[in-house]
Design a protein around this motif. Sequence first.
Motif, short mmCIF file in Angstrom:
data_model
loop_
_atom_site.label_atom_id
_atom_site.label_comp_id
_atom_site.label_asym_id
_atom_site.label_seq_id
_atom_site.Cartn_x
_atom_site.Cartn_y
_atom_site.Cartn_z
N MET A 86 0.71 -1.54 0.15
CA MET A 86 -0.65 -0.02 0.53
C MET A 86 0.74 0.82 -0.60
O MET A 86 1.77 1.55 0.84
N GLU A 87 0.63 2.08 -0.37
CA GLU A 87 1.71 3.54 -1.17
C GLU A 87 1.05 4.54 -0.34
O GLU A 87 -0.74 4.55 -1.34
N VAL A 88 1.18 5.24 0.60
CA VAL A 88 -0.30 6.69 0.80
C VAL A 88 0.64 7.95 0.52
O VAL A 88 1.63 8.56 0.41
N THR A 89 0.76 8.51 -0.57
CA THR A 89 0.34 10.29 -1.30
C THR A 89 0.32 11.16 -0.56
O THR A 89 -0.95 11.28 -0.11
N ILE A 90 0.81 11.88 0.37
CA ILE A 90 0.10 13.33 1.04
C ILE A 90 0.30 14.28 0.20
O ILE A 90 1.04 15.17 -0.69
N LEU A 91 -0.91 15.13 0.68
CA LEU A 91 -1.31 15.71 -0.19
C LEU A 91 -1.90 17.52 0.23
O LEU A 91 -2.81 16.83 1.45
N SER A 125 -4.75 16.10 3.17
CA SER A 125 -5.59 14.88 2.05
C SER A 125 -4.48 13.60 2.08
O SER A 125 -3.36 14.21 1.82
N LEU A 126 -4.96 12.45 1.80
CA LEU A 126 -4.24 11.52 1.47
C LEU A 126 -4.83 10.66 0.20
O LEU A 126 -6.57 10.69 0.53
N GLY A 184 -1.21 -1.16 -5.01
CA GLY A 184 -0.08 -2.00 -5.92
C GLY A 184 -0.88 -2.05 -7.51
O GLY A 184 -1.67 -2.27 -7.66
N GLY A 185 0.51 -0.83 -8.30
CA GLY A 185 -0.06 -1.21 -9.35
C GLY A 185 -1.41 -0.20 -10.08
O GLY A 185 -1.92 0.00 -10.66
N GLY A 186 -1.95 0.56 -8.42
CA GLY A 186 -2.93 1.08 -9.24
C GLY A 186 -4.07 0.10 -8.91
O GLY A 186 -5.52 1.18 -9.48
N ALA A 187 -4.43 -0.56 -8.49
CA ALA A 187 -5.50 -2.12 -8.55
C ALA A 187 -6.64 -1.32 -7.99
O ALA A 187 -8.23 -1.27 -7.97
N GLY A 188 -6.57 -0.01 -6.25
CA GLY A 188 -6.88 -0.29 -5.40
C GLY A 188 -6.94 1.48 -5.69
O GLY A 188 -5.83 1.55 -4.88
N GLN A 189 -8.04 2.27 -5.25
CA GLN A 189 -7.44 4.15 -4.79
C GLN A 189 -8.44 4.42 -3.90
O GLN A 189 -9.68 3.79 -3.60
N TYR A 190 -7.80 4.53 -2.65
CA TYR A 190 -8.73 5.47 -1.75
C TYR A 190 -8.25 6.80 -1.59
O TYR A 190 -7.52 6.62 -1.30
N LEU A 191 -9.55 7.70 -1.06
CA LEU A 191 -9.01 8.92 -0.84
C LEU A 191 -9.39 9.78 0.51
O LEU A 191 -10.34 9.29 1.28
N VAL A 192 -8.86 10.38 1.43
CA VAL A 192 -8.81 10.74 2.25
C VAL A 192 -9.30 12.19 2.34
O VAL A 192 -8.60 12.85 2.22
N LEU A 240 4.44 17.67 1.28
CA LEU A 240 3.42 17.36 -0.17
C LEU A 240 4.48 16.29 -0.50
O LEU A 240 5.07 17.23 -1.08
N LEU A 241 3.78 15.58 -1.29
CA LEU A 241 4.37 14.65 -2.96
C LEU A 241 5.03 13.56 -1.64
O LEU A 241 6.15 12.67 -1.93
N SER A 242 5.37 13.54 -0.08
CA SER A 242 5.58 12.44 0.55
C SER A 242 4.92 11.03 0.54
O SER A 242 4.02 11.31 0.07
N ARG A 243 5.55 10.50 0.26
CA ARG A 243 5.22 9.04 0.42
C ARG A 243 5.78 7.92 1.02
O ARG A 243 6.20 8.19 1.19
#
Length: 731
Positions: A1-6, A16-17, A22-30, A318-321
């Motif tokens: 799982m990868e979390v991008t900080i915005l 927001s997060l 993996g591979g963009g198979a599923g995306q979720y937005l906080v 911003l953009l930390s992962r």
Amino acid sequence: MEVTILNASGDGVGPSLLLSHGGGAGQYLVNAPEGFSRLVLEHKIRPCAKLSCLVLTSIRPVAAGGIGGLILRLAQDGHEKLEVTGPRGSSAFVHALRHIFRWRHPKVFVSEWTEGNVPVFEDEYVVISPILASGNCCQSCVYQQNASFSRHHEEDLLPELDEDSNPVFVRDTRGNHSIADCTAPGSSPVTTVLGYTFYLKKLNSSLLILDIPDCSTLSGMEADAILHCEQHPQGIAAVIHLSPGPVVTSEEYSRWIDNYQSFHVLVNASSPQYGLQASLRTTAMLNMVSKKFFPIPANCNECEPSAAKRSSLTSGHLLSRMVLERGSCGDIVVRMDHSKCIDNFNFTNYQEDLLKLQPWLRDKLLNMESQRCSSNQLVARAMKRSMLRQSCGQSHTAVCSSDDFEVQFFGTGSAEPSKYRGSSGVLLRLRGSAAMLLDAGEGVLGQIFRSYGEAKALEAVNSIECLWLSHKHADHVLGAVAIVCSQARARTKPLLVIGSTAVVKWLTEVGNAHAQSGFPLPAFVVMHFAEFEGSHHLGRVLETLQLKSIASVPVNHCYEAYGLVLHGQTGWHLVYSGDTRPSDRLIQAGAGCTLLIHEATFEDCLESHARKKRHSTVSEALQVGSRMQAEQVILTHFSQRYPKVVEIDVTSYPNACVAFDGMVVTSSSMRGLRELQGVVRMVLAAQDPWIAKAPPSPEGWQNDTRKRHLEESLDAPKPPSIPKHIRWESD
């Protein structure tokens, strides 16, 4: 799982997060804060077709102000379905959008958490459950053991939609669907969410995301069972903190962090981060032409992203992962990657780089200034500017006594977000400290904060006596809720909002939704154009703003679209067109005006498109100014086809110019705009030095703040007592 900080707090974009399997198979937005769509557009990380769930920690603008822009983007991308989980009032908040725009896809299913309804989202990768302030059991653990929760896999038959409805449906814990009803008062008690738990199935571990709204809800941390659950599956791999600064620095919150065994990342840092840097580069170029018309935003040169002050916290910029994965030994590896983080923009460095890359530009600018006046005149002008600044106390909320009015543009684009231009917003400041805001597209409040800095921005916002919204379209009104939200609750007179029938209905329902959520908006009054002109509020506004008259003039755009004509007590006369085709009624009402601000959405070659969309071309807007015999014409509301500058025939229309975000024009200075148009085009056509040169390599980062931030993360001590099966690394 990868979390991008915005997070771009300097631009008014809340944290927001974006979580991706993996591979963009599923995306979720906080959270989808106001300005979210523009921020992710600039950095090319916007949600993809796999976005399946949006979770909201509140419906305030800092968390949900960008949901309208997000839905519009998903609709254009052909998105079919979006699950939304949030507090009570979320369905009413989303459903109210039908008054200002319509969509057929995606279908939006809203689940609200209350005392008796705890929605849980599940797919093949994650289980998402809310952390409630009054929770007496760990919802994540209960979910694993209780099949009675709705898993939302089934696609039930949907109720039929009428022509006036968007596809927004309310889910309860049984998975049933009903069309959202904004008028239903509801009887469930208000429940505050502290955050969400993401149970990661592949890793058999969890990620905790906390967003505690204020210090009054800190007691919920002691009460909620999920934060103290001893049987939680494999513990918590990491905790990401979105809570605001006053909460994070409180003694109670700090004590909890020290005692909670996990890896902690702080997102909402104290110093501002600026993510909308393409527009800052444009401002830096224009500032070289005129510091008076194109001032540098407050604090941009001084601020750098701050590191977390506590040893148990790691800064997330911003953009930390954050990457969570299983290590070779079977343990959970939590890895922070700061390689894509960007520096805060420094105007001085950028301008120096531009002059080095384009040495001819320095000579051109010097020649322009020398031709304008002699050296003695330059000294006199500088002294006069200094004296005026001192007489005004360098306040951003007062207009100098030598000016009748001051106009500042906080959004000069149209429709979709752009890297270079924001949605419509014009702040009109008058003698004294009173102001009037003409339109408020999404992100206008953030641009005010960026321009003035937080303290002065709050003064400026609280000086707004009247918010005038020309018509119902989203790019002119979506930022109105943030303006209302930012008003001081101790304000003696409520903010007056004037708009169309659709705008009145929308803001009324949004206000009701906020009240349902437990965080009511500050008091405000919203009324129709016609109602305002016959009310006692008219006299109050005329007196406070020192106006002789205010007239809302019907124009040719959408239903109930209006232009604005203002007459000042000292004889000045200002016209704002809103969105419109050339309008005879507006020309007649604004004849002989001091300043005309007119939309010019399309270039002349797209006149047929302008007619179809009921907008004006550049030449049509200029002809309106000529027929109106306007002393000065400023064009705005440009299509995103023309991100920087639009060509104007300065020979035929010497009194016309193009507006830019952040541009400041006063009644006494506006004539000086005429001599700048040629050099403005020249400067903006120059090669961008920070795009022309290759980015610094890791080996050459000796003086690069990106290296410093990375080194700070590498050198930061690991949080104490991290569970043995969890390991932290950093790239």
